[in-house]
Design an enzyme around this catalytic site. Structure first.
Site, short mmCIF file in Angstrom:
data_model
loop_
_atom_site.label_atom_id
_atom_site.label_comp_id
_atom_site.label_asym_id
_atom_site.label_seq_id
_atom_site.Cartn_x
_atom_site.Cartn_y
_atom_site.Cartn_z
N GLY A 45 0.83 -1.32 0.17
CA GLY A 45 -0.29 -0.19 0.10
C GLY A 45 0.72 1.41 -0.21
N ASP A 101 0.35 2.84 4.44
CA ASP A 101 -1.11 3.91 4.11
C ASP A 101 -2.10 4.08 4.45
OD1 ASP A 101 -1.17 1.80 4.97
OD2 ASP A 101 -2.00 0.67 2.42
N ASP A 104 -5.54 1.87 10.95
CA ASP A 104 -6.93 1.27 10.39
C ASP A 104 -7.14 1.18 11.82
OD1 ASP A 104 -9.14 0.90 9.03
OD2 ASP A 104 -9.35 -1.18 9.20
N PHE A 153 -14.35 2.28 3.87
CA PHE A 153 -13.31 1.30 2.78
C PHE A 153 -12.72 2.21 1.85
CE2 PHE A 153 -10.61 -1.37 0.72
CZ PHE A 153 -10.14 -2.64 1.48
N ASP A 160 -5.37 -1.02 -1.94
CA ASP A 160 -6.80 -1.76 -2.99
C ASP A 160 -7.26 -2.16 -2.20
OD1 ASP A 160 -4.98 -3.49 -1.07
OD2 ASP A 160 -5.30 -5.12 -2.44
N ARG A 166 -5.34 0.10 -7.23
CA ARG A 166 -3.66 0.24 -6.65
C ARG A 166 -3.19 1.74 -7.64
NH1 ARG A 166 -1.86 -2.45 -2.31
NH2 ARG A 166 -2.41 -4.69 -2.11
P1 IMP Z 1 -4.90 -2.10 10.36
O1 IMP Z 1 -3.82 -2.74 11.14
O2 IMP Z 1 -5.71 -2.44 11.20
O3 IMP Z 1 -3.97 -0.66 11.18
O4 IMP Z 1 -4.30 -2.65 8.92
C1 IMP Z 1 -3.98 -1.48 8.55
C2 IMP Z 1 -3.79 -2.34 6.71
O5 IMP Z 1 -4.88 -2.86 6.97
C3 IMP Z 1 -3.35 -1.01 5.83
O6 IMP Z 1 -1.68 -0.88 6.22
C4 IMP Z 1 -4.29 -1.46 5.11
O7 IMP Z 1 -3.11 -2.40 3.71
C5 IMP Z 1 -5.53 -2.13 5.65
N1 IMP Z 1 -6.39 -1.36 5.36
C6 IMP Z 1 -6.93 -0.94 6.73
N2 IMP Z 1 -8.42 0.10 5.73
C7 IMP Z 1 -8.48 0.21 4.68
C8 IMP Z 1 -8.76 0.72 3.47
O8 IMP Z 1 -10.15 1.38 3.76
N3 IMP Z 1 -8.37 0.04 1.87
C9 IMP Z 1 -7.15 -0.10 2.17
N4 IMP Z 1 -6.92 -0.94 2.63
C10 IMP Z 1 -6.90 -0.96 3.84
MG MG Z 2 -0.44 -1.21 4.42
#
Ligand code: IMP
Ligand code: MG
Length: 178
Positions: A45, A101, A104, A153, A160, A166
């Site tokens: 990402g 990127d 979340d 999202f 992606d 992407r």
């Molecule tokens: P986390 O561990 O929940 O913070 O997840 C982070 C990863 O989930 C990011 O680096 C993205 O690869 C993916 N991700 C989280 N939200 C989104 C979104 O809205 N669109 C696309 N990828 C996301």
């Molecule tokens: Mg990521």
């Protein structure tokens, strides 16, 4: 920093991305003046953001990459994603800036941060293009944030949905075509 709302399906335009990336680059440049930072991009990402951001940082710098098991895929017993591709750089005594990127839940970065701290960097900071703080479950706070967004999202500019979008030049909210 303002929360942003979608307009015509475009959440963040090419111009907004360019301007904010330039601002982040000059802040980072000022904060790391006299240093030789190592930017660590979290694949996949990060690639578009990292390639734009690094050109806005007018300092000698190095880059390297890591990849962890993808979002929602199986995790090991401690709840952390597996490292699929590791650094080829020794980060001991380096000023490390993780480039991500989006944050979340924060779980990915929480785990990566713990892992990288075991390798004794001189400093360790996080730069994320996007932050969805309403979804946070892990205790992690970015040092540099491009945009704070609501719980959408999103796709584009490196992000992606099932590996698609992407290469889209702007960021939009993903809507299921069915
Ligand atoms: P986390 O561990 O929940 O913070 O997840 C982070 C990863 O989930 C990011 O680096 C993205 O690869 C993916 N991700 C989280 N939200 C989104 C979104 O809205 N669109 C696309 N990828 C996301
Ligand atoms: Mg990521």
């Amino acid at each position: 920093m303002n929360n942003i709302t979608p307009e015509n399906g475009i959440l963040i335009s090419e111009t907004e991305l360019k301007n904010r990336t330039a601002e982040l680059g000059s802040t980072i440049c000022r904060d790391y003046a006299g240093k030789n930072p190592l930017l660590i991009g979290i694949l996949k990402g990060c690639i578009v953001f990292l390639s734009d951001l690094m050109r806005e940082i007018d300092l000698p710098l190095d880059i390297d990459f890591m990849s962890v098991s993808s979002y929602g895929s199986s995790t090991v017993s401690n709840g952390c994603p597996d490292i699929r591709y590791d650094l080829h750089t020794n980060i001991r005594n380096r000023h490390v800036l993780i480039v991500e990127d989006i944050i979340d839940s924060g779980n990915t970065l929480f785990c990566l941060r713990q892992e990288l701290l075991k390798r004794y960097p001189a400093s360790l900071k996080i730069c994320t293009l996007l932050d969805k703080p309403s979804r946070r479950t892990a205790s992690i706070q970015p040092d540099y944030t491009g945009f704070v967004i609501d719980d959408y999202f999103i796709v584009g500019y490196g992000l992606d949905y099932n590996e698609k979008f992407r290469n889209q030049k702007f960021i939009s909210i993903y809507s299921d075509p069915t």
